[in-house]
Design a protein around this motif. Structure first.
Motif, mmCIF file in Angstrom:
data_model
loop_
_atom_site.group_PDB
_atom_site.id
_atom_site.type_symbol
_atom_site.label_atom_id
_atom_site.label_comp_id
_atom_site.label_asym_id
_atom_site.label_seq_id
_atom_site.Cartn_x
_atom_site.Cartn_y
_atom_site.Cartn_z
ATOM 1 N N LYS A 15 -62.256 44.298 42.041
ATOM 2 C CA LYS A 15 -63.685 44.332 42.348
ATOM 3 C C LYS A 15 -63.907 44.388 43.852
ATOM 4 N N ASN A 45 -65.539 36.331 34.791
ATOM 5 C CA ASN A 45 -64.747 37.552 34.682
ATOM 6 C C ASN A 45 -65.163 38.374 33.472
ATOM 7 N N GLU A 96 -68.514 39.933 34.214
ATOM 8 C CA GLU A 96 -68.365 41.017 35.187
ATOM 9 C C GLU A 96 -67.702 42.250 34.565
HETATM 10 MG MG MG Z 1 -63.194 36.293 38.927
#
Ligand code: MG
Ligand code: ADP
Length: 412
Positions: free
Chosen positions: A372, A321, A324
């Motif tokens: 996302k 996470n 990202e």
């Molecule tokens: Mg994730």
């Protein structure tokens, strides 16, 4: 004296009760403004109806909401109270206006300074600190008054002792109520969260296995079909797409399965920092693709029993996470820090990514919450469930466009 004292106490209860009845369930975006407003009303009422001591002195409890708001809310929230208090006091006029102004200014400057430390304390310490603050400030106020009054007689000391005990007593009661409300809200959130997890893991256990098998079979045959020479280009593309979508479905199922895994099987005695480092190495390639650097530090190695699979999965999810979040900003640094504090292991994972708003933070850990395109919204759910299982806590601090910090505490 007793009537007016009770009346003042009632004024101070007023914000607590109103908040409890009407605002406890609201998201916290504007509820603190409401609290400041209610405290301002309580404070004004206290000034309007002071406590009359039998010996002829009057005093009031206006500084209790003032100090409490200063401690919990800091400069920004106590400023309106400060203005209202002084405008009101100047409007009333009379003896002691200047002292009151000077005193409230001192409190206004000094007390909120400790606010940031104060809110990080635990509940018991907050009650103690607020009481001490109340004792010190009001004690100081009465002490300075003793210079103004020439006659340092018995009556003055009776007033002082009365005022001080009333202040301290009422502060303790109000603080206990406030802390109790905070604890109740937290408990309820925890229960809702664990209920949510129960539902998900039950569903996960029953459905995931059933779905995985047909998925594997289908994707196997599709791969075979893909090798066939007679397929046209178009048909090949359809098969590719189907395979891609199957892969996605498999990913969701395996995310789900990580909830359903029985715990006891994987219990191992291992070293937490080794675990963190191991998971860091797994994620390194992913980080370098996205131009993210990883900085890893630990002071101590900790040996502990825990479910290795789940803890690993949990760290990987957190790193992923973080990476990202920075990918969208074109890179950054992921800081991982592990340390020991008292009986706890503290894990600090910090990224310099896109960050989250308060509202987004409150939605973390809800199933399927994802911003996302390819996201499943199960990563955070898994993290919360794992940390709850080991009776740890997660704190999230985040600022939009600045980054996010996850602070995880695991008791040993
Ligand atoms: Mg994730
Ligand atoms: P997914 O990663 O599949 O979207 P997660 O449950 O792992 O699902 O995360 C849920 C959402 O929480 C993400 O979509 C993202 O919006 C937000 N989030 C999680 N971690 C971070 C982070 N470090 N920085 C910013 N946003 C985050």
């Amino acid at each position: 004296m007793f009537e007016t004292l009770l009346l003042n106490f009632l004024f101070l209860l007023f914000p607590v009760v109103i908040f409890l009845i009407f605002f406890e369930n609201r998201p916290n975006s504007y509820s603190h403004k409401v609290l400041v407003l209610l405290s301002a009303v309580a404070m004004s009422l206290c000034i309007a109806k002071p406590i009359k001591l039998e010996i002829g002195f009057i005093f009031d409890l206006r500084y209790i909401p003032f100090i409490i708001v200063a401690l919990y809310g800091g400069y920004r929230n106590v400023l309106p109270l400060y203005l209202i208090l002084n405008i009101y006091r100047f409007y009333v006029g009379g003896d002691g206006t200047i002292q009151s102004f000077l005193f409230s200014t001192t409190v206004m400057i000094l007390v909120p300074y400790f606010s940031q430390k104060f809110v990080k304390l635990n509940s018991k310490h907050r009650i103690i600190w607020a009481t001490a603050t109340s004792f010190l400030t009001i004690g100081y106020y009465l002490f300075t008054l003793s210079f103004v009054h020439e006659a340092l007689n018995r009556q003055f000391w009776i007033l002082t002792i009365n005022a001080l005990t009333t202040y301290v007593g009422v502060t303790i009661i109000i603080m206990i109520l406030i802390e109790k409300i905070i604890a109740n809200i937290k408990n309820r959130d925890r229960m809702v969260q664990s209920e949510r997890l129960n539902v998900v893991s039950e569903l996960a256990a029953s459905v995931s296995h059933e779905i995985r098998n047909p998925l594997t079979v289908t994707s196997g045959f599709l791969q075979l079909l893909n090798k066939s020479q007679t397929l046209t280009l178009d048909e090949k593309e359809y098969v590719e797409l189907s395979l891609q979508e199957l892969k996605r479905a498999e990913k969701i199922v395996s995310d789900y399965l990580s909830f359903a895994k029985p715990q006891s099987e994987n219990m191992v005695y291992s070293n937490m920092s080794a675990e963190l480092e191991y998971t860091k190495n797994i994620i390194m390639p992913y980080a370098s693709i996205h131009k993210v650097e990883v900085e890893f530090s630990f002071n101590n190695s900790l040996n502990k029993h825990y479910d290795r699979n789940q803890i690993q999965q949990c760290f990987i999810n957190l790193y992923k996470n973080g990476i990202e979040a920075m990918k969208e900003k074109g890179g950054g640094t992921l800081f991982i820090d592990i340390s020991e504090r008292g009986q706890n292991i503290i894990i600090n994972i910090q990224d310099t990514g896109i960050g989250m708003t308060k509202e987004e933070i409150s939605r973390l850990g809800k199933p399927y919450y994802s911003t996302k395109e390819e996201g499943t919204g199960l990563g955070m759910l898994m993290i919360y469930s794992t940390i709850y299982k080991v009776k740890g806590t997660i704190e999230v601090e985040s600022e939009k466009d600045k980054g996010t910090t996850f602070l995880i505490t695991i008791p040993t």
